[in-house]
Design a protein around this motif. Structure first.
Motif, PDB file in Angstrom:
ATOM      1  N   MET A 137      -1.221   9.861   1.957  1.00  0.00           N
ATOM      2  CA  MET A 137      -2.233   9.113   1.239  1.00  0.00           C
ATOM      3  C   MET A 137      -1.848   7.632   1.192  1.00  0.00           C
ATOM      4  O   MET A 137      -0.667   7.296   1.175  1.00  0.00           O
ATOM      5  N   TYR A 138      -2.876   6.796   1.132  1.00  0.00           N
ATOM      6  CA  TYR A 138      -2.684   5.351   0.998  1.00  0.00           C
ATOM      7  C   TYR A 138      -3.489   4.877  -0.199  1.00  0.00           C
ATOM      8  O   TYR A 138      -4.485   5.496  -0.583  1.00  0.00           O
ATOM      9  N   TYR A 139      -3.046   3.791  -0.770  1.00  0.00           N
ATOM     10  CA  TYR A 139      -3.651   3.279  -1.998  1.00  0.00           C
ATOM     11  C   TYR A 139      -3.895   1.786  -1.883  1.00  0.00           C
ATOM     12  O   TYR A 139      -3.074   1.056  -1.333  1.00  0.00           O
ATOM     13  N   THR A 140      -5.027   1.363  -2.412  1.00  0.00           N
ATOM     14  CA  THR A 140      -5.281  -0.052  -2.623  1.00  0.00           C
ATOM     15  C   THR A 140      -5.031  -0.269  -4.106  1.00  0.00           C
ATOM     16  O   THR A 140      -5.508   0.494  -4.938  1.00  0.00           O
ATOM     17  N   TYR A 141      -4.239  -1.293  -4.415  1.00  0.00           N
ATOM     18  CA  TYR A 141      -3.861  -1.501  -5.812  1.00  0.00           C
ATOM     19  C   TYR A 141      -4.105  -2.955  -6.212  1.00  0.00           C
ATOM     20  O   TYR A 141      -4.144  -3.847  -5.367  1.00  0.00           O
ATOM     21  N   VAL A 142      -4.262  -3.138  -7.505  1.00  0.00           N
ATOM     22  CA  VAL A 142      -4.465  -4.477  -8.055  1.00  0.00           C
ATOM     23  C   VAL A 142      -3.420  -4.700  -9.127  1.00  0.00           C
ATOM     24  O   VAL A 142      -3.287  -3.901 -10.057  1.00  0.00           O
TER      25      VAL A 142
ATOM     26  N   HIS B 231      -2.066 -15.168 -15.735  1.00  0.00           N
ATOM     27  CA  HIS B 231      -3.474 -14.828 -15.496  1.00  0.00           C
ATOM     28  C   HIS B 231      -3.808 -14.827 -13.994  1.00  0.00           C
ATOM     29  O   HIS B 231      -4.779 -15.427 -13.544  1.00  0.00           O
ATOM     30  N   LYS B 232      -2.948 -14.150 -13.213  1.00  0.00           N
ATOM     31  CA  LYS B 232      -3.118 -14.062 -11.765  1.00  0.00           C
ATOM     32  C   LYS B 232      -3.363 -12.617 -11.358  1.00  0.00           C
ATOM     33  O   LYS B 232      -2.884 -11.682 -11.993  1.00  0.00           O
ATOM     34  N   ILE B 233      -4.097 -12.459 -10.261  1.00  0.00           N
ATOM     35  CA  ILE B 233      -4.378 -11.148  -9.670  1.00  0.00           C
ATOM     36  C   ILE B 233      -3.752 -11.103  -8.284  1.00  0.00           C
ATOM     37  O   ILE B 233      -3.787 -12.086  -7.549  1.00  0.00           O
ATOM     38  N   TYR B 234      -3.203  -9.940  -7.929  1.00  0.00           N
ATOM     39  CA  TYR B 234      -2.690  -9.707  -6.579  1.00  0.00           C
ATOM     40  C   TYR B 234      -3.282  -8.388  -6.087  1.00  0.00           C
ATOM     41  O   TYR B 234      -3.267  -7.393  -6.814  1.00  0.00           O
ATOM     42  N   ILE B 235      -3.783  -8.374  -4.864  1.00  0.00           N
ATOM     43  CA  ILE B 235      -4.397  -7.184  -4.276  1.00  0.00           C
ATOM     44  C   ILE B 235      -3.581  -6.778  -3.057  1.00  0.00           C
ATOM     45  O   ILE B 235      -3.277  -7.619  -2.203  1.00  0.00           O
ATOM     46  N   GLY B 236      -3.247  -5.497  -2.972  1.00  0.00           N
ATOM     47  CA  GLY B 236      -2.483  -5.019  -1.833  1.00  0.00           C
ATOM     48  C   GLY B 236      -2.751  -3.550  -1.554  1.00  0.00           C
ATOM     49  O   GLY B 236      -3.562  -2.919  -2.227  1.00  0.00           O
ATOM     50  N   TYR B 237      -2.061  -3.005  -0.550  1.00  0.00           N
ATOM     51  CA  TYR B 237      -2.157  -1.575  -0.254  1.00  0.00           C
ATOM     52  C   TYR B 237      -0.758  -1.048  -0.007  1.00  0.00           C
ATOM     53  O   TYR B 237       0.159  -1.799   0.350  1.00  0.00           O
ATOM     54  N   SER B 238      -0.587   0.242  -0.209  1.00  0.00           N
ATOM     55  CA  SER B 238       0.724   0.866  -0.039  1.00  0.00           C
ATOM     56  C   SER B 238       0.570   2.382  -0.011  1.00  0.00           C
ATOM     57  O   SER B 238      -0.418   2.920  -0.506  1.00  0.00           O
ATOM     58  N   SER B 239       1.571   3.048   0.525  1.00  0.00           N
ATOM     59  CA  SER B 239       1.595   4.512   0.438  1.00  0.00           C
ATOM     60  C   SER B 239       2.283   4.946  -0.862  1.00  0.00           C
ATOM     61  O   SER B 239       2.223   6.113  -1.227  1.00  0.00           O
ATOM     62  N   ASP B 240       2.921   3.996  -1.553  1.00  0.00           N
ATOM     63  CA  ASP B 240       3.601   4.289  -2.817  1.00  0.00           C
ATOM     64  C   ASP B 240       3.467   3.083  -3.755  1.00  0.00           C
ATOM     65  O   ASP B 240       4.371   2.249  -3.834  1.00  0.00           O
TER      66      ASP B 240
ATOM     67  N   ARG C  43     -10.723  -1.469   2.148  1.00  0.00           N
ATOM     68  CA  ARG C  43     -11.010  -1.684   0.725  1.00  0.00           C
ATOM     69  C   ARG C  43     -10.274  -2.911   0.197  1.00  0.00           C
ATOM     70  O   ARG C  43     -10.815  -3.671  -0.599  1.00  0.00           O
ATOM     71  N   GLU C  44      -9.037  -3.109   0.647  1.00  0.00           N
ATOM     72  CA  GLU C  44      -8.280  -4.298   0.246  1.00  0.00           C
ATOM     73  C   GLU C  44      -9.061  -5.563   0.641  1.00  0.00           C
ATOM     74  O   GLU C  44      -9.199  -6.489  -0.151  1.00  0.00           O
ATOM     75  N   LYS C  45      -9.574  -5.576   1.855  1.00  0.00           N
ATOM     76  CA  LYS C  45     -10.348  -6.723   2.333  1.00  0.00           C
ATOM     77  C   LYS C  45     -11.598  -6.929   1.476  1.00  0.00           C
ATOM     78  O   LYS C  45     -11.951  -8.054   1.132  1.00  0.00           O
ATOM     79  N   GLN C  46     -12.288  -5.828   1.116  1.00  0.00           N
ATOM     80  CA  GLN C  46     -13.473  -5.922   0.262  1.00  0.00           C
ATOM     81  C   GLN C  46     -13.119  -6.515  -1.101  1.00  0.00           C
ATOM     82  O   GLN C  46     -13.845  -7.339  -1.644  1.00  0.00           O
ATOM     83  N   MET C  47     -11.990  -6.065  -1.674  1.00  0.00           N
ATOM     84  CA  MET C  47     -11.583  -6.553  -2.990  1.00  0.00           C
ATOM     85  C   MET C  47     -11.221  -8.036  -2.971  1.00  0.00           C
ATOM     86  O   MET C  47     -11.323  -8.717  -3.975  1.00  0.00           O
ATOM     87  N   LYS C  48     -10.804  -8.532  -1.819  1.00  0.00           N
ATOM     88  CA  LYS C  48     -10.430  -9.939  -1.707  1.00  0.00           C
ATOM     89  C   LYS C  48     -11.636 -10.846  -1.490  1.00  0.00           C
ATOM     90  O   LYS C  48     -11.490 -12.065  -1.506  1.00  0.00           O
ATOM     91  N   SER C  49     -12.815 -10.259  -1.331  1.00  0.00           N
ATOM     92  CA  SER C  49     -14.030 -11.062  -1.186  1.00  0.00           C
ATOM     93  C   SER C  49     -14.462 -11.578  -2.559  1.00  0.00           C
ATOM     94  O   SER C  49     -13.957 -11.135  -3.593  1.00  0.00           O
ATOM     95  N   SER C  50     -15.387 -12.495  -2.585  1.00  0.00           N
ATOM     96  CA  SER C  50     -15.848 -13.038  -3.871  1.00  0.00           C
ATOM     97  C   SER C  50     -16.487 -11.948  -4.726  1.00  0.00           C
ATOM     98  O   SER C  50     -16.282 -11.893  -5.941  1.00  0.00           O
ATOM     99  N   ARG C  51     -17.216 -11.063  -4.120  1.00  0.00           N
ATOM    100  CA  ARG C  51     -17.844  -9.956  -4.858  1.00  0.00           C
ATOM    101  C   ARG C  51     -16.788  -8.994  -5.409  1.00  0.00           C
ATOM    102  O   ARG C  51     -16.887  -8.518  -6.540  1.00  0.00           O
TER     103      ARG C  51
END
Length: 81
Positions: free
Chosen positions: A1-6, A13-22, A62-70
């Motif tokens: 399984m893979y996960y997109t995480y925030v 007050h910063k956000i980081y978006i990434g993906y990982s298997s863990d 999904r990571e790419k979608q989350m990094k969009s303005s929307r």
């Protein structure tokens, strides 16, 4: 399984978006004092959102979608007040 995480840094007050298997292990590396990447400056981080996917390509998409303005507008609704 893979996960997109925030991750969220309440101190900065910063956000980081990434993906990982863990994502839990990845959170530890983001918060590690030996971390030399972008996330080092904004420690400590906490996970505020995780989505699970069967393939790496789905998680990356999904990571790419989350990094969009929307996507970022959606993520702002998840932030603690």
């Amino acid at each position: 399984m893979y996960y997109t995480y925030v991750l969220y840094s309440s101190k900065y007050h910063k956000i980081y978006i990434g993906y990982s298997s863990d994502p839990e292990k990845r959170l530890l590396s983001h918060n590690d004092e030996r971390n030399t990447g972008w996330t080092k400056r904004y420690q400590p981080w906490q996970i505020i959102h995780i989505e699970e996917f069967e393939t790496k390509s789905e998680a990356l998409k999904r990571e790419k979608q989350m990094k969009s303005s929307r996507g970022r507008a959606f993520l702002r609704t998840l932030l603690p007040s």
